[in-house]
Design a protein around this motif. Structure first.
Motif, short mmCIF file in Angstrom:
data_model
loop_
_atom_site.label_atom_id
_atom_site.label_comp_id
_atom_site.label_asym_id
_atom_site.label_seq_id
_atom_site.Cartn_x
_atom_site.Cartn_y
_atom_site.Cartn_z
N PRO A 1 -6.07 4.33 -4.12
CA PRO A 1 -6.94 4.09 -2.96
C PRO A 1 -6.20 4.10 -1.62
N ASP A 2 -4.90 3.80 -1.63
CA ASP A 2 -4.15 3.74 -0.38
C ASP A 2 -3.23 4.95 -0.18
N THR A 3 -3.31 5.94 -1.06
CA THR A 3 -2.46 7.12 -0.96
C THR A 3 -3.32 8.35 -0.72
N GLY A 4 -2.96 9.12 0.29
CA GLY A 4 -3.72 10.31 0.64
C GLY A 4 -2.86 11.56 0.61
N LEU A 5 -3.52 12.69 0.67
CA LEU A 5 -2.87 14.00 0.70
C LEU A 5 -3.06 14.61 2.07
N TYR A 6 -2.02 15.28 2.59
CA TYR A 6 -2.18 16.02 3.84
C TYR A 6 -1.57 17.41 3.72
N GLY B 1 3.12 5.02 6.04
CA GLY B 1 4.22 5.95 5.83
C GLY B 1 3.72 7.28 5.30
N GLU B 2 4.56 8.30 5.42
CA GLU B 2 4.25 9.59 4.83
C GLU B 2 5.54 10.34 4.52
N THR C 1 0.52 10.53 2.22
CA THR C 1 0.52 9.39 3.11
C THR C 1 0.25 8.14 2.29
N HIS C 2 0.72 7.00 2.76
CA HIS C 2 0.46 5.74 2.06
C HIS C 2 0.30 4.62 3.07
N ILE C 3 -0.70 3.81 2.86
CA ILE C 3 -0.97 2.65 3.71
C ILE C 3 -0.49 1.41 2.95
N PHE C 4 0.60 0.84 3.42
CA PHE C 4 1.16 -0.35 2.78
C PHE C 4 0.43 -1.61 3.19
#
Length: 600
Positions: free
Chosen positions: A343-348, A382-383, A373-376
């Motif tokens: 849920p907190d990790t995305g792709l770019y 971070g990414e 990308t990751h939302i800590f």
């Protein structure tokens, strides 16, 4: 004849309204509280609707004043209870009559005087403070204890803390079972007994999408990341709502608990969302006396494929009419997909094409890449990814073609209260980009850090001290093996104001210059309000560029200072800065910068 009569009636009504309105504002209003501390008196005055009447924008009639006076009994009593005064006496006299005795619909033509008199009486203290049963680890309000002043708000806070304690342990339906609050007016003490019903310990059920728009329900569940089957936690409910909101796809998000648990001990969570407009465009502009005009714009789609995917296209042109070597062009595209692996990790995925015509070089480049990308947390993101960069370079080292594989990584910590006009908080952005030259080029790494801090002081933090430090280094490869855009220069709006744009570089002799492999810049500002939306800024900037990866021996410094004005538009300030070199530049030169938002 009839028209004349009707006209006279209208005039009479208007005159009556004017007279009654004038009388209302001319009414003498007074509140006294003999023997009460000043802080309590201030709270009583702030709570009074009667005293606030003259400040109302709309006309105030005598009936409005009477209604306000009758309402003030309860409002003033609430203030007394909140401060621990349970034996107070409140009198509100309207032209010699107690307001409570005047019929609420009485026809009153005028009111000359309203007197509010509050006798607070003794202040009560707690003689007993019980909350049962209490969940392990629950912390009750510090003031809710034997011998402390019995402020009514503390009783409500203690009940809430008790319920929250049980909810944090999974008892989602914990509730107030009853309370006994007894005030003894002979001894001026209060006994408070609060009884809680924890209810059963529950587990998360399903995320039930009650209202959705263009985003598919299964994607809503993936983004929210509700831990189905795990013990209930109110923090997880809040986090699910936060994840949905930060996609930027929704105008509003509501995540609530179902009213009734299921027989198997699970509790469904209900989600309701309202879509934001799918597309958005924006424009920006900055102008400098030396760097010229810069224009930028973007087009954004918030939900490209129905899963809250975001596509953003950016275009900019800079150096228009400036003395910076020519115009710079930049066109980029970035695709983001939230909740790709967690849920907190995305792709770019991103691509960029640029042409930079700078004072010391010309570079045409294309870069494509992607990553995660990751939302800590709310403040830490971070990414990391991989990219390919192709550059055609023409500078004082000659014309050449460079190809690199990049491994960019970035961490951003941001606690600022505003991105465009911060008054408090910190910002730290750290980038590390290892790279490998294609076709036999050297390997190396580019490091860059940007740290900012803000301190508000004075009444309502009206004054702000702001500081910024930038540090950069390129190691493992020579300057000729690195694209000029990855090297460092100093001078201009983003580094040292007052100095010419990119005026500080590495001197190769014979009038030849290139970017540095090490860089530092420090800026300080004092922001002070003037009047209304205007504020004054005094600033000092200093910068360094060196030929080596680290150290200050083989390099040079310069600095600049100046004054600026800010006009607060409500969404961000318009910036005007006037600066001059202090050291290392042309003495007496003046540079002017105009833009949106603070300089940093």
């Amino acid at each position: 004849m009839n028209e004349s009569i009707h006209l006279m009636k209208r005039i009479a009504v208007c005159v009556a309204l004017i007279l009654t309105t004038g009388a209302a504002f001319a009414t003498e209003l007074k509140l006294v509280a003999p023997g009460a501390p000043g802080s309590l008196v201030d709270k009583l005055k702030s709570a009074s609707l009667t005293l606030a009447a003259p400040a109302r924008e709309e006309p105030v009639t005598p009936q409005d004043l009477l209604a306000a006076a009758r309402a003030d009994y309860g409002r003033l009593e609430s203030v007394l209870y909140a401060a621990g005064y349970y034996g107070g006496v409140i009198r509100i006299v309207v032209d010699g009559r107690e307001a409570a005795d005047i019929p609420p619909l009485a026809q009153i033509s005028r009111i000359d005087r309203v007197a509010l008199r509050v006798l607070a009486g003794p202040r009560f203290i707690f003689a007993r403070t019980n909350v049962t049963p209490l969940a392990p680890g629950t912390e009750l309000p510090d003031g809710f204890r034997f011998g402390a002043y019995a402020e009514s708000g503390l009783i409500a806070d203690a009940a809430k803390a008790g319920i929250d304690g049980w909810r944090d342990l999974g008892h989602a339906k914990a509730e107030l079972a009853g309370q006994d609050v007894i005030a003894n007016h002979k001894t001026n003490i209060v006994a408070a007994d609060i009884r809680l019903n924890p209810g059963p310990r529950l587990r998360f059920g399903d995320l039930v999408v009650r209202k959705t728009g263009r985003v598919r329900p299964e994607r809503l569940r993936e983004i929210a990341g509700l831990p189905t089957g795990e013990t209930f936690s109110p923090d997880e409910v809040d986090e699910a709502a936060t994840r949905l909101r930060r996609t930027g796809t929704f105008r509003s998000v509501s995540v609530t608990e179902a009213e009734t648990p299921a027989p198997d001990g699970t509790l469904d969570i209900e989600a309701r969302v309202v879509d934001e407009k799918p597309r958005r465009i924006g424009f920006g502009a900055e102008i400098s006396s030396l760097e010229g005009l810069g224009l930028s714009g973007f087009w954004l789609h918030r939900n490209l494929l129905g899963g809250a995917e975001r596509l953003r296209l950016d275009a900019s042109v800079g150096g228009i009419g400036g003395d910076t070597g020519g115009e710079d062009y930049n066109l980029s595209a970035r695709f983001d997909r939230p909740a790709t692996f967690t849920p907190d990790t995305g792709l770019y995925l991103e691509a960029r094409a640029a042409e930079e015509n700078e004072p010391n070089y010309r570079e045409r480049s294309i870069e494509v890449g992607g990553g995660l990308t990751h939302i800590f947390s709310d403040s830490l993101t971070g990414e990391a990814g991989i990219a390919y960069r192709y550059s055609e370079v023409d500078d004082d080292l000659g014309a050449r073609t460079l190809e690199h594989v990049l491994l960019p990584a970035r961490l951003t910590w941001d606690t600022r209260d505003s991105q465009l006009d911060a008054h408090e908080g910190y910002y730290l952005d750290v980038e590390a980009t290892p790279f490998v030259g294609v076709n036999g080029g050297s390997a190396g790494a580019r490091l860059y850090g940007d740290a900012r801090a803000y301190l508000g002081f004075g009444k309502d933090d009206r004054f702000v001290l702001a500081g910024r430090a930038q540090v950069g280094s390129v190691s493992g490869a020579s300057a000729a093996e690195v694209p000029p855009g990855m090297l460092f220069y100093s001078g201009g709006a983003g580094t040292v104001r007052g100095q010419a744009y990119q005026s500080l570089a590495v001197d190769l002799g014979g009038g030849r210059e290139i970017g540095g492999r090490s860089f530092m810049a420090f800026s300080g500002e004092l922001r002070a309000p003037l009047r209304d939306a205007l504020s004054l800024v005094a600033f000092y900037d200093v910068g360094f560029v060196g030929a080596d990866s680290w150290g200050t021996e083989n390099g040079g410094w310069h600095s600049g200072a100046g004054l600026g004005l800010r006009y607060d538009t409500g969404i961000g300030p318009i910036r005007l800065d006037v600066a001059t070199p202090v050291s290392g530049g042309s003495s007496g030169a003046i540079e002017v910068y105009i833009g949106i938002g603070q300089a940093f």
